[in-house]
Design a protein around this motif. Sequence first.
Motif, short mmCIF file in Angstrom:
data_model
loop_
_atom_site.label_atom_id
_atom_site.label_comp_id
_atom_site.label_asym_id
_atom_site.label_seq_id
_atom_site.Cartn_x
_atom_site.Cartn_y
_atom_site.Cartn_z
N HIS A 358 0.83 -1.20 0.00
CA HIS A 358 0.00 0.00 0.00
C HIS A 358 0.87 1.26 0.00
CE1 HIS A 358 -2.75 3.10 1.56
NE2 HIS A 358 -3.73 2.38 1.01
N GLY A 359 1.88 1.28 0.86
CA GLY A 359 2.75 2.44 0.95
C GLY A 359 3.59 2.62 -0.29
N THR A 360 4.10 1.51 -0.83
CA THR A 360 4.93 1.60 -2.04
C THR A 360 4.11 2.06 -3.24
OG1 THR A 360 6.36 -0.17 -1.22
CG2 THR A 360 6.45 0.31 -3.58
N LEU A 361 2.89 1.54 -3.38
CA LEU A 361 2.05 1.96 -4.49
C LEU A 361 1.71 3.44 -4.39
CD1 LEU A 361 0.43 1.30 -7.01
CD2 LEU A 361 -1.47 0.58 -5.54
N GLN A 362 1.37 3.87 -3.21
CA GLN A 362 1.03 5.28 -3.00
C GLN A 362 2.23 6.17 -3.34
OE1 GLN A 362 -0.40 6.01 1.02
NE2 GLN A 362 -2.18 7.08 0.19
N ALA A 363 3.40 5.76 -2.86
CA ALA A 363 4.62 6.53 -3.13
C ALA A 363 4.98 6.50 -4.61
CB ALA A 363 5.78 5.99 -2.31
N GLY A 364 4.78 5.35 -5.25
CA GLY A 364 5.11 5.23 -6.67
C GLY A 364 4.26 6.12 -7.55
N ILE A 365 2.97 6.19 -7.25
CA ILE A 365 2.07 7.05 -8.02
C ILE A 365 2.48 8.51 -7.87
CG2 ILE A 365 -0.31 7.90 -8.19
CD1 ILE A 365 -1.20 5.06 -7.32
N ALA A 366 2.77 8.91 -6.64
CA ALA A 366 3.17 10.29 -6.39
C ALA A 366 4.51 10.61 -7.05
CB ALA A 366 3.24 10.56 -4.89
N SER A 367 5.45 9.68 -6.96
CA SER A 367 6.77 9.90 -7.54
C SER A 367 6.69 10.01 -9.06
CB SER A 367 7.72 8.76 -7.16
OG SER A 367 8.97 8.91 -7.77
N ALA A 368 5.87 9.17 -9.68
CA ALA A 368 5.72 9.24 -11.14
C ALA A 368 5.25 10.62 -11.56
CB ALA A 368 4.74 8.18 -11.61
N ALA A 369 4.28 11.18 -10.83
CA ALA A 369 3.78 12.51 -11.17
C ALA A 369 4.86 13.57 -11.02
CB ALA A 369 2.58 12.85 -10.28
N VAL A 370 5.62 13.50 -9.93
CA VAL A 370 6.67 14.50 -9.68
C VAL A 370 7.73 14.45 -10.77
CG1 VAL A 370 8.61 15.11 -8.17
CG2 VAL A 370 6.35 14.63 -7.19
N PHE A 371 8.19 13.24 -11.11
CA PHE A 371 9.33 13.15 -12.02
C PHE A 371 8.93 13.17 -13.49
CE2 PHE A 371 11.44 12.21 -8.10
CZ PHE A 371 12.66 12.85 -8.28
N TYR A 372 7.69 12.83 -13.82
CA TYR A 372 7.25 13.08 -15.19
C TYR A 372 7.26 14.58 -15.46
CZ TYR A 372 5.70 8.26 -16.02
OH TYR A 372 5.66 6.90 -16.21
N LYS A 373 6.78 15.37 -14.49
CA LYS A 373 6.81 16.82 -14.64
C LYS A 373 8.25 17.32 -14.73
CE LYS A 373 2.66 17.32 -11.77
NZ LYS A 373 2.15 17.82 -10.45
N ALA A 374 9.09 16.82 -13.82
CA ALA A 374 10.48 17.27 -13.79
C ALA A 374 11.21 16.90 -15.08
CB ALA A 374 11.20 16.66 -12.59
N ARG A 375 10.94 15.71 -15.59
CA ARG A 375 11.62 15.28 -16.81
C ARG A 375 11.29 16.20 -17.97
NH1 ARG A 375 10.93 9.39 -19.84
NH2 ARG A 375 11.81 10.06 -21.82
N GLU A 376 10.02 16.56 -18.14
CA GLU A 376 9.65 17.43 -19.25
C GLU A 376 10.14 18.86 -19.03
OE1 GLU A 376 8.42 16.25 -22.15
OE2 GLU A 376 8.78 14.34 -21.14
#
Length: 587
Positions: A358-376
């Motif tokens: 549960h914690g890993t999935l929650q963190a993974g979703i949030a991290s994807a959003a942060v770094f997709y933005k950062a990457r672009e």
Amino acid sequence: MTDDTAALDGWITDTEISTRFPYYTRANADEVGPEPFSPLGWSLGWMKGCIPGVAKGFIAFGVVTADEFAVDPPEVFGNWGGYFYNQLSLPRVMGARMPGASPDAIDQAYFGDHPGVPDYIEHPDDENPEQSAKLAETMGWAMSTPSFPEQEEASATSLRIVRERPDLSAMSNAELVARAREVAGPNLDDAWTVYCQSALGSSLGPGAVQAICAAIGRGPDAVKLMTAVGGIESADAPSAMWAISRTVKNSSSLSAEFDAGVDGLLDRLGDADDADTATFLDQWTELIATHGHRGPNEWDLRPHSWTTKPSMPLGMIERMRHQSDDHSPTAAQERGAAERVALTTEILALVEGDAEAHGTLQAGIASAAVFYKARELGKNSCIRLIHEAKLALMEVGGRLTRDGHLDDPQQIFMLVDDELDAFLDDPSSMIDTIRERGAKFDHLHTVEPPYIVGREGGVPPISSWGPRGGRKAEPGSVGDVLQGAMGSPGKVTGTARVILDPSDAGDFGPGDIMIAPTTDPSWVPLYLAAEGVVVNVGAVASHAAIMCRELGLPCAVSVHDATDRIPDGATIEIDGSTGTVTIIALP
């Protein structure tokens, strides 16, 4: 083919093969360098800016130490025959050192299921407990940080450099070259140091989300949990173009001008005096001021941008204006975000009894959003700086063309950086060399570079390379199901349109599904004229997948040889959640 090109064994920008990191690949390289890099683009923008920055980024992320690889000659990227090569060995070292990862997992994240990637062969120095500990710290940060301020600062810096651009026409040639060297050297070096970390971080969250969704039997839902996260800068340009296309569509006078063709359009509109035209020109001015750095092969200094060749974005607006209003990117983003929020609640509930999952999935979703933005953000920062150098050097090239020293402004990019000063002192001294290189450079566009380069086999002479596009796969038949990888969720049926060049999209428009080799940000406006997207290469974190998720378009990535196997004009169905493409009818 001239005798000179027939006997061409090497090229002026060829790099050395690393002993420590001996494998390089064209896999996933088309997003960066689909065409050969010009000599000046590589020797200045890459050797002086991108490559040193990438090296520092790998060190800062914790992958390697400063003494493990060289920058000159470069060991982070390669270039043969002008073609850009990704390092294959170095990311695998990251996989070997990163806790919970592996070289195979890194291959999957960066290259998908693309065939031809050689098997990983372990090196005795790949394991490194100290770097593993550093990577563990970095992973913890990437999976928990709510933002990446350094990337935001780098983006602001590049925007400031653009906004504070001096009057190039008032600068001397020497001053223009100095500006190009500053923005494509130290400034680009700094931008890439941060962008490299964003790119590396962007694989962690998605990897966690995919692993957990697959473990609970909901693999296809992984991409839906990373859809329409918002704040993706590369989606801003198509959104701005969409607004312009609505202005055109809703104006009879502007529609008539577009009907007459985009050549000379801005000049014609400059003579008009009506409210619709004034609105269009205001929108256009803002588009170019903010996104004028976009264009095909934009990582090279030589190719035209939307600023230097406005017919390219005007042509995209021409295609986009025919699309119905229900394809609004804003509406699609809102729908995708609502679906993502609902599905996130559902999937998290399924793993609520497993605290770790549960914690890993929650963190993974949030991290994807942060770094997709950062990457672009990072990608745009770097391209803006390359574009600033491009404009300065184009100004020099234009002057020398008007003075009769060059045949056209882009010939200046046939020089390498170390030759610029002497050339400016005596332009006539190198024109024959420039013309000879230009002929060879044209030839490089017609040949197919090796897919893998390694120390064992070396680099075959360019004269032995086959014709580009010569290795074509057989076209598919009705009922064939082409299996790719998930890119962006949704199913859609439409007419396949094979597009190899974003500036030559023909009559592509509503009802069509774009089939492309790969895409970079210059392609994105075409997405809004499409019903869906299929690309030959890529993975869940590749550019096409991220952009389609933001714009609400189904997308299948890593559909091998899709541009050959899917006939232009065929009726196809794509399922972006499973990565499948089904041929329903032939043209």
